[in-house]
Design an enzyme around this catalytic site. Structure first.
Site, PDB file in Angstrom:
ATOM      1  N   GLU A   1      -1.427  -0.099   8.372  1.00 45.87           N
ATOM      2  CA  GLU A   1      -2.395  -0.963   9.055  1.00 45.87           C
ATOM      3  C   GLU A   1      -1.703  -1.788  10.127  1.00 45.87           C
ATOM      4  OE1 GLU A   1      -2.958  -4.756   6.231  1.00 45.87           O
ATOM      5  OE2 GLU A   1      -3.078  -2.866   5.133  1.00 45.87           O
TER       6      GLU A   1
ATOM      7  N   HIS B   1       0.834  -1.199   0.000  1.00 45.58           N
ATOM      8  CA  HIS B   1       0.000   0.000   0.000  1.00 45.58           C
ATOM      9  C   HIS B   1       0.873   1.255   0.000  1.00 45.58           C
ATOM     10  CE1 HIS B   1      -3.166  -2.793   0.978  1.00 45.58           C
ATOM     11  NE2 HIS B   1      -2.616  -3.082   2.143  1.00 45.58           N
TER      12      HIS B   1
ATOM     13  N   ARG C   1      -1.488  -5.042  -6.058  1.00 47.67           N
ATOM     14  CA  ARG C   1      -1.145  -6.460  -6.043  1.00 47.67           C
ATOM     15  C   ARG C   1       0.214  -6.675  -6.713  1.00 47.67           C
ATOM     16  NH1 ARG C   1      -6.423  -7.123  -8.259  1.00 47.67           N
ATOM     17  NH2 ARG C   1      -7.962  -7.352  -6.598  1.00 47.67           N
TER      18      ARG C   1
ATOM     19  N   HIS D   1       3.265  -7.591   1.891  1.00 47.19           N
ATOM     20  CA  HIS D   1       2.639  -8.450   2.889  1.00 47.19           C
ATOM     21  C   HIS D   1       1.516  -9.275   2.267  1.00 47.19           C
ATOM     22  CE1 HIS D   1       0.110  -4.827   2.783  1.00 47.19           C
ATOM     23  NE2 HIS D   1      -0.890  -5.643   3.081  1.00 47.19           N
TER      24      HIS D   1
END
Length: 318
Positions: free
Chosen positions: A116, A98, A193, A173
Site C-alpha cells: 500500500e 500485511h 495485528r 506500520h
C-alpha cells in the site's frame, strides 16, 4: 463503446479508532461517529462499490470487472486489482503488518497480499506514524515482541499534510491519531495485528492479535524504501509522480483551469481531494466535486478536465 467516467458510491467502515472527519472534510454521509474508512474505489468482496451512472448504474465494480473486462483494457486477474480508501484515525490504529502475494495465496487462500501507500491529506500538529522497526534479526524481533518492548522496537515518524509513504508488504506500520490519509493498495483485506495498545472494544474484549503470522511475514531488518517524487507540467496539469512500483503507479494532480485533451493507454483511478470541476468526453460533460471517486475506463479515448481541483490518480501495473 463505453465513453464516460464511472462514478462510484463510497462504502463506509466503522472502526474502533474512527471519527467524524470523513463528514467534516468531504461531506460524506457517514454511518456513525466512529467511521474510520471510506472505500472509494473497490471491487473487494468486503466492500465493492456500486456504480452511480451510465449503462452499468447499480452494478458493482466487481460485476463490471467480471463481465466488462474491455473497460479495463482486458487486464487479467480474478479480482479488480486495486483498492483506494480514505482513512480517518481519531485514535491510533493497531500496529500491523500485511503479507505478500505468495503468503496470501498459500496461507489465506486469497489472490493478493497487501502492498500500500499513503498520501497525508491532513493531520493534527505533532501527529506521528509508525513505520518500520529497529530489530536486526528475526530472533531479536520475536524477543522484543514477546517482551512488549514497543518503545524500543517501533520507529515513529512525525507527519505533515502532503507527505507520502510507500508501505510494501512485510512492513510493520501504524497510522497515529489525528491523521487523514488517502491509501492506494492492492485489493486485499488481510491484516495481522502485532500490538493494539491493550485496548478493548465496546464489549470489553481485547481485539485479536496475530503474532505468529506477523512474525512470519515481517521484513527483517526494516529498510526504508527510496522514493523519488518528480514534478512536471503536462496537458495543462501540474503533476507529481509519488510512486511507480510492481502493483501501481500513483500521482498527485493539480488542475488550475482547463487541461488539454488527455489520452491514456490504460484505465485510470481518480479521487478528488479538493475543489470541483468537469470532465468532458465525446459522450458529454460530467461534474465532479471534492470527495468523488471515479474511473476513466480504457474505452475512453480522450478527455478534458476543467476547474480548480486536486486529485490522487493511480493505474494498475499488473
Amino acid at each position: 463503446m463505453y465513453n464516460e467516467p464511472i462514478f462510484l458510491q463510497p462504502e463506509f467502515k466503522e472502526r474502533i479508532w474512527g471519527g467524524t472527519k470523513l463528514n467534516e472534510i468531504f461531506n460524506y454521509d457517514i454511518p456513525s461517529e466512529t467511521t474510520g474508512e471510506c472505500w472509494g474505489i473497490s471491487g473487494h468482496a468486503n466492500g465493492a462499490n456500486r456504480i452511480k451512472n451510465g449503462p452499468l448504474q447499480g452494478k458493482t465494480l466487481a460485476e463490471a470487472w467480471s463481465h466488462h473486462r474491455e473497460l479495463f483494457d482486458n487486464e487479467e486477474g480474478e479480482e479488480f486489482p486495486l483498492l483506494v480508501k480514505i482513512l480517518d484515525s481519531k485514535k491510533d490504529l493497531s500496529v500491523q503488518v500485511h503479507p505478500n502475494d505468495e503468503y496470501a495465496r498459500d496461507v489465506e487462500q486469497q489472490n493478493y497480499g497487501k502492498t500500500e501507500c499513503w498520501y497525508v491529506i491532513d493531520c493534527e500538529e505533532g501527529a506521528e506514524i509508525i513505520f518500520g522497526h529497529h530489530a536486526k534479526s528475526q530472533e531479536q524481533l520475536a524477543a522484543m515482541v514477546e517482551q512488549s518492548q514497543w518503545n524500543d522496537l517501533l520507529h515513529r515518524i512525525p507527519v505533515k499534510p502532503g507527505d507520502f509513504y510507500y508501505v510494501p508488504s512485510g512492513t510493520i506500520h501504524a497510522i497515529g491519531e489525528g491523521i487523514q490519509i488517502l491509501e492506494t493498495q492492492q485489493s486485499s483485506d488481510i491484516t495481522y495485528r502485532v500490538y493494539d495498545y491493550d485496548r478493548t472494544d465496546k464489549n470489553g474484549e481485547k481485539r485479536e492479535l496475530h503474532l505468529d503470522r506477523s512474525l512470519d511475514v515481517t521484513n527483517v531488518p526494516h529498510v526504508n524504501p527510496v522514493l523519488e517524487r518528480t514534478q512536471w507540467s503536462e496537458d495543462g496539469i501540474d503533476k507529481e509522480k509519488l510512486v511507480e512500483e510492481t502493483y501501481f503507479t500513483v500521482h498527485h494532480w493539480t488542475l488550475q483551469d482547463k487541461s488539454h485533451r488527455i489520452t491514456s493507454e490504460n484505465y485510470q483511478l481518480f479521487s478528488v481531494l479538493d475543489g470541483e470541476g468537469t470532465l468532458t468526453t465525446d459522450k458529454g460533460i460530467f461534474s465532479f466535486v471534492k470527495g468523488d471517486h471515479f474511473i476513466i475506463p480504457a474505452t475512453v479515448e480522450s478527455y478534458m478536465l476543467e476547474g480548480t481541483a486536486s486529485f490522487i490518480t493511480s493505474v494498475s501495473n499488473k
